[in-house]
Design a protein around this motif. Structure first.
Motif, mmCIF file in Angstrom:
data_model
loop_
_atom_site.group_PDB
_atom_site.id
_atom_site.type_symbol
_atom_site.label_atom_id
_atom_site.label_comp_id
_atom_site.label_asym_id
_atom_site.label_seq_id
_atom_site.Cartn_x
_atom_site.Cartn_y
_atom_site.Cartn_z
ATOM 1 N N GLU A 179 0.845 -1.193 0.000
ATOM 2 C CA GLU A 179 0.000 0.000 0.000
ATOM 3 C C GLU A 179 0.886 1.251 0.000
ATOM 4 N N LEU A 226 0.272 -5.589 5.789
ATOM 5 C CA LEU A 226 -0.865 -5.574 6.713
ATOM 6 C C LEU A 226 -1.602 -6.888 6.534
ATOM 7 N N VAL A 240 -3.199 0.502 8.563
ATOM 8 C CA VAL A 240 -1.927 0.854 7.929
ATOM 9 C C VAL A 240 -1.410 2.176 8.492
#
Length: 498
Positions: free
Chosen positions: A238, A383, A360
């Motif tokens: 991410e 995550l 996150v």
């Protein structure tokens, strides 16, 4: 409607979500938003109100609320409580007020169906099957009031209760409601694994998996959900500023995320009517700042396996309102900080993207604080969320199917050929098919398989490497079948050749 002495008592009957409401005998409907309905009801008598209920989502809740009001035309007053950050983020109360202020127009919903769209900056839809004349009559027959606190809500409801009863504005009306019944394919009930680079990509894969093989079960909220049990989702890459697709098909946007992240990172004082925030549970609920504790724990012992934060309170069994997010675990492996979160119950369509981005943000905060306070400069690891009940509510099934139709095929075309199980080199040697397995990085040989039967070889390889990707196993099957034919005919075999 009944008359007792000089007191007129009305009887509210809900067709939709009846077990989620508190019923009274008056003419005022109270919408509490994210504030628990009992926080209002305890200050009132049943004669003061017709019904009290919560409203979380404009796209999922207003349609049913309007249907219930049409069934109960004795309701002549509406009190809408907009008191919390959650109310502001969700926008359900504001959208409902816009229905009464501005009305609707015919357009399409977020699933592409014809619908009455509320004239509001916040998306809200009402089924097209409902007669527009009835909607207009409802709008002009109910007096509405927005309030910003529990005290104001109670005061306004009591003031309406002191007025003389008004005759219902019409007769009860019920409109047919279309129901989407999903097609469920066979699949395992327990234990699922989904991985993606971004939260957006992973979310689409999750929704597809649940809609494809999830079991349909009744919920405790007067409806159904489609559910997988013990779903592990892994997000590997991410971006630092979070990835929002363009156009954005996620159920959240950046302004919502900014508000939501503060609910995870920041403490919050106790407020009547609000159950908790995750930040409150992490920062002060147990009289310890657990976020600071895990930071100090990892600085003191970077390899520790006990950097744990807990949000479950044993008292939750007694008083209800238990958090969906229960447990967070941080771990450093090879200078990489990962975060694993366990959620006992997870609305994967409406809530998981926000849950994942908030987690996150927490993971990044902990990584940055460790860097500020020590010599450790850690990389952001994955995550991992473990959703023990990963479900989609029936009122979002149409949205989920539309998402899959629009996005899933595109995501599947973005193939990453990396397989942690390694690479497999296929060749023919000494009148046999020989398969050599190597590590994905260094190319070290870790296994060798040989034989003349393609099916037996595939089964042997998959048994020895059970984590092999399904598409990789399928590719191997095709290559081994081709090698077996070459072995029988004497033709030359070269892997990956046409």
């Amino acid at each position: 409607m009944t008359v007792t002495g000089q007191v007129t008592q009305f009887h509210y009957q809900a067709q939709h979500k009846p077990n989620q409401l508190i019923y009274g005998h008056g003419q005022t409907a109270v919408i509490t938003g994210w504030t628990v309905k009992q926080a209002i009801a305890k200050h009132l008598q049943p004669e003061d109100y017709a019904v009290i209920g919560q409203l979380y989502s404009p796209t999922r809740g207003i349609n049913l609320l309007i249907r219930n009001l049409l069934l109960n035309p004795h309701v002549r007053y509406l009190v809408v409580l907009n008191a919390t950050k959650e109310d502001k983020n969700a926008g359900a109360g504001e959208c409902l007020l816009d229905f009464f202020r501005n009305g609707v127009e015919e357009s399409v919903s977020d699933t592409g169906r014809r619908a009455w769209v509320i004239r509001s900056a916040i998306p809200g839809y009402i089924d097209i099957e409902i007669d527009i004349n009835m909607l207009e009559k409802l709008r002009h027959s109910v007096e509405y009031k927005e309030v910003k606190s529990i005290e104001s809500a109670v005061s306004v409801v009591k003031s309406y209760a002191e007025l003389e009863s008004i005759y219902p504005w019409g007769t009860p009306v019920e409109f047919t409601m279309s129901i989407v019944e999903p097609t469920v394919l066979p699949g395992p009930r327990y234990g699922h694994r989904i991985e993606g680079k971004t939260i957006a990509e992973t979310w689409v894969k999750i929704i597809h998996r649940i809609k494809t093989t999830g079991t349909i079960r009744p919920t405790g909220y007067d409806g159904q959900w489609q559910e997988l049990i013990d779903l592990m989702a892994i997000v590997t890459d991410e971006p630092a500023e979070f990835y929002f697709p363009e156009p954005n098909y996620l159920p959240i946007d950046r302004p919502f995320l900014e508000e939501y992240v503060s609910q995870i990172l920041d403490d919050a004082p106790y407020r009547e009517g609000l159950k908790y925030t995750y930040g409150q549970r992490l920062r002060s609920w147990f009289e310890r700042d657990q976020i600071d504790q895990v930071i100090q724990k990892l600085i003191g012992e970077i390899d520790a396996a006990s950097a744990v934060m807990n949000l479950w309170d044993v008292k939750d069994h007694e008083k209800g309102g238990s958090p969906c997010l229960n447990h967070i675990w941080l771990r450093v492996v090879d200078n990489e900080l990962s975060l694993t979160a366990t959620l006992r119950s997870n609305d994967m369509f409406a809530a998981w993207p926000a849950n994942a981005m908030g987690l996150v943000a927490l993971q990044r905060h902990i990584r940055d604080e460790i860097f500020k306070r020590s010599e450790y400069d850690l990389r952001m690891g994955p995550l991992i969320t473990v959703s023990q009940s990963a479900h989609i509510y029936d009122d979002t099934w149409s949205n989920a199917e539309q998402l899959i139709k629009q996005q899933y095929a595109t995501i599947c075309r973005k193939i990453d050929y990396h397989d942690p199980a390694g690479n497999f080199l296929v060749e023919i040697a000494e009148n046999e098919i020989v398969v050599t397995q190597t590590t994905p990085g260094s190319g070290e040989v870790v296994g060798c398989y040989s034989g003349k039967d393609a099916l037996k070889l595939v089964r042997e390889i998959c048994a020895a490497s059970p984590s092999i990707r399904a598409d990789h196993a399928g590719y191997l099957g095709m290559e081994l079948e081709r090698a077996m034919k070459c072995l029988k005919t004497g033709a030359k075999y070269i892997q990956d050749s046409k």
